[in-house]
Design a protein around this motif. Structure first.
Motif, PDB file in Angstrom:
ATOM      1  N   PRO A   9       2.074   1.633  13.177  1.00 16.68           N
ATOM      2  CA  PRO A   9       2.881   2.542  12.351  1.00 16.68           C
ATOM      3  C   PRO A   9       2.688   2.331  10.852  1.00 16.68           C
ATOM      4  N   SER A  10       2.576   1.084  10.425  1.00 13.70           N
ATOM      5  CA  SER A  10       2.439   0.809   8.991  1.00 13.70           C
ATOM      6  C   SER A  10       1.171   1.432   8.422  1.00 13.70           C
ATOM      7  N   ASP A  11       0.064   1.344   9.154  1.00 16.07           N
ATOM      8  CA  ASP A  11      -1.186   1.936   8.694  1.00 16.07           C
ATOM      9  C   ASP A  11      -1.103   3.462   8.709  1.00 16.07           C
ATOM     10  N   ALA A  12      -0.495   4.006   9.741  1.00 18.01           N
ATOM     11  CA  ALA A  12      -0.343   5.462   9.827  1.00 18.01           C
ATOM     12  C   ALA A  12       0.521   5.986   8.682  1.00 18.01           C
ATOM     13  N   ILE A  13       1.596   5.276   8.366  1.00 16.87           N
ATOM     14  CA  ILE A  13       2.479   5.689   7.266  1.00 16.87           C
ATOM     15  C   ILE A  13       1.746   5.574   5.934  1.00 16.87           C
ATOM     16  N   SER A  52      -0.436   8.487   5.736  1.00 19.38           N
ATOM     17  CA  SER A  52       0.304   9.749   5.575  1.00 19.38           C
ATOM     18  C   SER A  52       0.752   9.980   4.138  1.00 19.38           C
ATOM     19  N   VAL A  53       1.137   8.922   3.414  1.00 16.43           N
ATOM     20  CA  VAL A  53       1.566   9.115   2.025  1.00 16.43           C
ATOM     21  C   VAL A  53       0.375   9.459   1.137  1.00 16.43           C
ATOM     22  N   ARG A  54      -0.822   9.099   1.557  1.00 20.43           N
ATOM     23  CA  ARG A  54      -2.017   9.418   0.772  1.00 20.43           C
ATOM     24  C   ARG A  54      -2.484  10.858   0.975  1.00 20.43           C
ATOM     25  N   VAL A  55      -2.187  11.426   2.132  1.00 23.92           N
ATOM     26  CA  VAL A  55      -2.652  12.786   2.434  1.00 23.92           C
ATOM     27  C   VAL A  55      -1.490  13.785   2.516  1.00 23.92           C
ATOM     28  N   ASN A  56      -0.294  13.318   2.209  1.00 24.49           N
ATOM     29  CA  ASN A  56       0.915  14.167   2.275  1.00 24.49           C
ATOM     30  C   ASN A  56       1.123  14.790   3.652  1.00 24.49           C
ATOM     31  N   ALA A  57       0.888  14.001   4.691  1.00 28.81           N
ATOM     32  CA  ALA A  57       1.089  14.468   6.056  1.00 28.81           C
ATOM     33  C   ALA A  57       2.508  14.118   6.515  1.00 28.81           C
ATOM     34  N   ALA A 104       0.830  -1.204   0.000  1.00 25.21           N
ATOM     35  CA  ALA A 104       0.000   0.000   0.000  1.00 25.21           C
ATOM     36  C   ALA A 104       0.868   1.259   0.000  1.00 25.21           C
ATOM     37  N   ILE A 105       1.937   1.248   0.772  1.00 26.10           N
ATOM     38  CA  ILE A 105       2.852   2.399   0.810  1.00 26.10           C
ATOM     39  C   ILE A 105       3.581   2.527  -0.520  1.00 26.10           C
ATOM     40  N   THR A 106       4.112   1.421  -1.010  1.00 27.26           N
ATOM     41  CA  THR A 106       4.891   1.436  -2.246  1.00 27.26           C
ATOM     42  C   THR A 106       4.054   1.879  -3.443  1.00 27.26           C
ATOM     43  N   LEU A 107       2.834   1.362  -3.560  1.00 22.15           N
ATOM     44  CA  LEU A 107       1.968   1.751  -4.677  1.00 22.15           C
ATOM     45  C   LEU A 107       1.772   3.262  -4.721  1.00 22.15           C
ATOM     46  N   LYS A 108       1.489   3.851  -3.559  1.00 18.97           N
ATOM     47  CA  LYS A 108       1.235   5.294  -3.520  1.00 18.97           C
ATOM     48  C   LYS A 108       2.514   6.087  -3.810  1.00 18.97           C
TER      49      LYS A 108
END
Length: 179
Positions: free
Chosen positions: A104-108, A111-116, A42-46
């Motif tokens: 942490p994984s879900d929060a990260i 964060s990459v989806r909302v640029n936080a 999910a992180i890598t795709l985004k």
């Protein structure tokens, strides 16, 4: 709090383990955190700008927060207990700050989806942060003491493998291959 960026996501070739490596924004320390394969994807795709054909869980969470008038201001990796990291998603909802417990994984991934921005508590970085010359291992926990212990174990293994090294170096490959 220490601001960090995602440096890399590493994959073990021997197992399904993944580690997200966070790098200190104004420093040289790294923080490796074990994550699951789905969260890593999910992180890598985004990060690669690839959109899934249907919303992933983190996309859904983003939509729910925005639909309810909230905004993710930042996330923070706030605790490390017994080799388990804890995080908080910090929201602004109508001027009120709301903190939500998260892996942490879900929060990260959110964060990459909302640029936080992503932050790490100073005590967490002190406890588990690694300097560039320290190896980030995919076989044990993620603390700095673990990395040192692994290097010591590797040194011991190198000594134990000396007999095999001598054997392999002494092989006459030409005679084995019939040359």
């Amino acid at each position: 709090m220490i601001e960090v960026t995602i440096d890399s996501i590493r994959v073990s070739l021997m197992s399904q383990h993944r580690i997200v490596v966070l790098k200190e924004e104004n420093g040289s320390r790294f923080l490796p955190i074990w994550i699951g394969p789905f969260e890593a994807d999910a992180i890598t795709l985004k990060l690669q700008g690839i959109d899934a054909p249907r919303p992933l869980t983190h996309d859904l969470l983003k939509s729910v927060i925005e639909t309810l008038g909230g905004e993710v201001t930042h996330i923070v990796i706030n605790s490390l207990e017994k080799n388990t990291y804890f995080a908080r998603i910090v929201l602004d909802v109508d001027g009120d700050t709301i903190e939500i417990d998260s892996r942490p994984s879900d929060a990260i991934a959110l964060s990459v989806r909302v640029n936080a921005p992503i932050y790490v508590a100073e005590e967490v970085m002190e406890q588990a942060g690694l300097l560039p010359e320290e190896e980030i291992s995919l076989t044990e926990g993620a603390g700095a003491s673990t990395a040192r212990r692994e290097r010591e174990e590797e040194d011991d293994e190198d000594e134990d493998l000396g007999v095999f090294t001598d054997f392999v170096e002494g092989l006459d490959l030409d005679s084995l291959l019939g040359n």
